[in-house]
Write a protein that holds these residues in place. Sequence first.
Motif, mmCIF file in Angstrom:
data_model
loop_
_atom_site.group_PDB
_atom_site.id
_atom_site.type_symbol
_atom_site.label_atom_id
_atom_site.label_comp_id
_atom_site.label_asym_id
_atom_site.label_seq_id
_atom_site.Cartn_x
_atom_site.Cartn_y
_atom_site.Cartn_z
ATOM 1 N N GLY A 58 67.122 -9.412 12.394
ATOM 2 C CA GLY A 58 67.411 -9.591 13.804
ATOM 3 C C GLY A 58 66.126 -9.907 14.532
ATOM 4 N N LYS A 59 65.916 -9.259 15.678
ATOM 5 C CA LYS A 59 64.730 -9.511 16.490
ATOM 6 C C LYS A 59 63.506 -8.803 15.908
ATOM 7 N N ARG A 60 62.412 -9.542 15.779
ATOM 8 C CA ARG A 60 61.154 -8.972 15.286
ATOM 9 C C ARG A 60 60.655 -7.917 16.284
ATOM 10 N N SER A 61 60.127 -6.799 15.743
ATOM 11 C CA SER A 61 59.700 -5.712 16.620
ATOM 12 C C SER A 61 58.312 -5.229 16.227
ATOM 13 N N PRO A 62 57.265 -5.891 16.715
ATOM 14 C CA PRO A 62 55.894 -5.451 16.411
ATOM 15 C C PRO A 62 55.620 -4.030 16.883
ATOM 16 N N GLU A 63 56.280 -3.577 17.948
ATOM 17 C CA GLU A 63 56.045 -2.229 18.465
ATOM 18 C C GLU A 63 56.506 -1.169 17.470
ATOM 19 N N VAL A 64 57.619 -1.442 16.790
ATOM 20 C CA VAL A 64 58.097 -0.511 15.763
ATOM 21 C C VAL A 64 57.068 -0.391 14.658
ATOM 22 N N GLU A 65 56.537 -1.524 14.219
ATOM 23 C CA GLU A 65 55.529 -1.517 13.170
ATOM 24 C C GLU A 65 54.271 -0.776 13.633
ATOM 25 N N ARG A 66 53.858 -0.984 14.866
ATOM 26 C CA ARG A 66 52.651 -0.335 15.389
ATOM 27 C C ARG A 66 52.806 1.177 15.391
ATOM 28 N N ILE A 67 53.936 1.672 15.875
ATOM 29 C CA ILE A 67 54.183 3.118 15.919
ATOM 30 C C ILE A 67 54.226 3.695 14.507
ATOM 31 N N MET A 68 54.869 2.986 13.605
ATOM 32 C CA MET A 68 54.971 3.460 12.225
ATOM 33 C C MET A 68 53.595 3.577 11.591
ATOM 34 N N GLN A 69 52.783 2.543 11.739
ATOM 35 C CA GLN A 69 51.441 2.544 11.159
ATOM 36 C C GLN A 69 50.567 3.619 11.797
ATOM 37 N N ALA A 70 50.675 3.775 13.100
ATOM 38 C CA ALA A 70 49.853 4.756 13.811
ATOM 39 C C ALA A 70 50.211 6.179 13.387
ATOM 40 N N TYR A 71 51.501 6.444 13.213
ATOM 41 C CA TYR A 71 51.943 7.771 12.773
ATOM 42 C C TYR A 71 51.401 8.082 11.378
ATOM 43 N N LEU A 72 51.535 7.143 10.452
ATOM 44 C CA LEU A 72 51.069 7.371 9.086
ATOM 45 C C LEU A 72 49.552 7.519 9.028
ATOM 46 N N ASP A 73 48.848 6.759 9.855
ATOM 47 C CA ASP A 73 47.386 6.859 9.903
ATOM 48 C C ASP A 73 46.957 8.225 10.423
ATOM 49 N N ALA A 74 47.646 8.721 11.450
ATOM 50 C CA ALA A 74 47.326 10.039 11.996
ATOM 51 C C ALA A 74 47.579 11.132 10.966
ATOM 52 N N ARG A 75 48.678 11.016 10.219
ATOM 53 C CA ARG A 75 48.986 11.993 9.175
ATOM 54 C C ARG A 75 47.904 11.990 8.100
ATOM 55 N N CYS A 76 47.469 10.803 7.697
ATOM 56 C CA CYS A 76 46.504 10.680 6.608
ATOM 57 C C CYS A 76 45.126 11.207 6.996
ATOM 58 N N ASN A 77 44.822 11.215 8.280
ATOM 59 C CA ASN A 77 43.500 11.642 8.751
ATOM 60 C C ASN A 77 43.521 13.005 9.446
ATOM 61 N N ALA A 78 44.587 13.772 9.199
ATOM 62 C CA ALA A 78 44.711 15.141 9.718
ATOM 63 C C ALA A 78 44.621 15.215 11.236
ATOM 64 N N ARG A 79 45.089 14.179 11.922
ATOM 65 C CA ARG A 79 45.162 14.238 13.390
ATOM 66 C C ARG A 79 46.553 14.776 13.746
ATOM 67 N N THR A 80 46.690 16.080 13.610
ATOM 68 C CA THR A 80 47.993 16.726 13.704
ATOM 69 C C THR A 80 48.683 16.486 15.038
ATOM 70 N N GLU A 81 47.963 16.741 16.114
ATOM 71 C CA GLU A 81 48.570 16.607 17.443
ATOM 72 C C GLU A 81 48.961 15.160 17.719
ATOM 73 N N GLN A 82 48.138 14.222 17.279
ATOM 74 C CA GLN A 82 48.450 12.814 17.500
ATOM 75 C C GLN A 82 49.700 12.408 16.727
ATOM 76 N N SER A 83 49.794 12.846 15.470
ATOM 77 C CA SER A 83 50.986 12.504 14.683
ATOM 78 C C SER A 83 52.237 13.117 15.317
ATOM 79 N N TYR A 84 52.090 14.314 15.875
ATOM 80 C CA TYR A 84 53.217 14.980 16.537
ATOM 81 C C TYR A 84 53.685 14.182 17.752
ATOM 82 N N ASP A 85 52.745 13.595 18.460
ATOM 83 C CA ASP A 85 53.088 12.825 19.660
ATOM 84 C C ASP A 85 53.928 11.593 19.344
#
Length: 217
Positions: free
Chosen positions: A6-33
């Motif tokens: 359907g419609k391409r969604s770069p924002e979905v990809e950005r949020i997904m990547q940012a969440y996984l990056d925060a998890r991998c770098n122990a940025r707990t509060e950021q991943s929670y957000d």
Amino acid sequence: LLAACGKRSPEVERIMQAYLDARCNARTEQSYDYLSEADRKEMALDTYTHVFRTEMVMMAPFSDHCSSEVLDVRTDGKSATVRVRVREPKVPPSAVSLVDDQTSGLAEIDKKGIFSTANSKKAEADLISELKERYKNEVIGSSVSIREFSLIKDGEQWAVLLDFRGRRIKYEKERQARREENATFVAKNLSIDVTGIECGASGDSAFVNGRIRNKSK
């Protein structure tokens, strides 16, 4: 690489990547957000930290072995499904033991309600630094897996949906089913026979003697 249905969604990809990056770098509060409002209502930040801190701290020293690649995004109105290739470090067993021991101490700080203080954060950062130094000359392997994540739209923002409520309900149903299964087994297989009951007293003490046996055996 992003292939959208359907419609391409770069924002979905950005949020997904940012969440996984925060998890991998122990940025707990950021991943929670990055989590959905439903997930944050179901699990408070302090509980989330207690549940996921060990995993995050364990990966953080080896974050250069951690990466993610979005393979495709399927959107359907206010929900999206994201398939991701995730690369994670193979944490040495000795590091796992050290992190388990140290994060248990941090958990005690959490129980006192001061997990967000500078002292607690410094202890976590010191542990990550110690692991980086200790294993800087080690050859660290990595593993690759394909995972699927759900995101939903909270207002105008996309958020990761881990579905803590659904997981809790599933766990409670499974636990209740096990209890009912055990109760049924006991009812079918256990028949108590009590004989020879004698009661008495001696000084300040009382006693009851008798025999209890399972008649089904």
